[in-house]
Design an enzyme around this catalytic site. Sequence first.
Site, PDB file in Angstrom:
ATOM      1  CG  ASP A   1      -7.054  -1.877  -3.738  1.00  0.00           C
ATOM      2  OD1 ASP A   1      -7.395  -0.692  -3.622  1.00  0.00           O
ATOM      3  OD2 ASP A   1      -5.969  -2.322  -3.301  1.00  0.00           O
TER       4      ASP A   1
ATOM      5  CG  HIS B   1      -5.991  -1.718   0.157  1.00  0.00           C
ATOM      6  ND1 HIS B   1      -5.127  -1.431  -0.875  1.00  0.00           N
ATOM      7  CD2 HIS B   1      -5.474  -1.117   1.262  1.00  0.00           C
ATOM      8  CE1 HIS B   1      -4.139  -0.685  -0.415  1.00  0.00           C
ATOM      9  NE2 HIS B   1      -4.324  -0.479   0.881  1.00  0.00           N
TER      10      HIS B   1
ATOM     11  CB  SER C   1      -0.959  -0.038   1.193  1.00  0.00           C
ATOM     12  OG  SER C   1      -1.951   0.945   1.086  1.00  0.00           O
TER      13      SER C   1
END
Length: 316
Positions: A251, A281, A157
């Site tokens: 996502d 995610h 991320s």
Amino acid sequence: MTTDYSALIDEQTWAFIERTNSFYPPDSTDDSVARQREVYNTMCRAFFSQYPGSVSSTNKFVHTAEQRIPIRVYEKSDSDPEAICLYFHGGGFVVGGLESHDDVCAELCDATGFRIVSVDYRLAPEHLHPAAFLDCLAAFEHVASTCELPIILCGDSAGGNLAAAVTHHVRRHERAPVGQVLIYPGLGGETDQGSYLTHAQAPMLTTRDTLYYAEIRGGGFNWSNDPRFAPLNDKDFNGLPDTIAISAECDPLSDDGRDYCNKISAAGGKALWNNEPGLVHGYLRARHSVDRARASFRRITTAVHLLGQGRWPGQL
């Protein structure tokens, strides 16, 4: 645009989503940053897995002229590391730290036998861009100057963003990374198209969330043309190391991984993108409870292992 997630996400993943949301509701970006960190830390502790038996860790610091950056170094007792992997944690540049991804790094160490160095970079809003980038860069410079092993960069991320940003910055360094593995990275894609629209209301992360985190990290300034902030918008994709990006299908960030790999390939580099079907995610925390996440984590550790050995997987 509405996506039917009931047709994409399996029961195991829904159970993971529901358990996560019981700690960290989807609208939590409306809470104070202090509250967000408290909830995130509580959630991560709930998902924590014990270290593999052969892995241990040591807390250290990287010292710069201005500050000291906490790091955690993971070693596997029954093997000599062939490479060193710098790991940058996720959390939107706002939450997370050494504890939030402690078990992930320990298991990555166990699976690869590599030395893993997790970096506790400074968080926003107390420390705006480029603070996190500069801390990660300092950690790279420290590793490059104190260790002869090949270097891999990895992150999930926000950490995937930082890994790519550092890689772009140091690609011509004499100790440049031999590879990078980016896990559902947010790399600065256009938020009014592609997966940002298709998965704008995805479970676990929405497009609104991504805008919120970018706003906080940048202090309200538009940094979109700064490759340290948005590596996808760099004008030069030459000379980058072998790259593997692994995204989650459900996502808003999923297209960032694809578009980034396409730009590396167009510049003559090696890049491979995997878009994990039906995953969301943050699925690293689901690697022990969701079969799809478990399989993806094996692909991630394999990617790190092969790139660290100077090998190209071809496919994962």
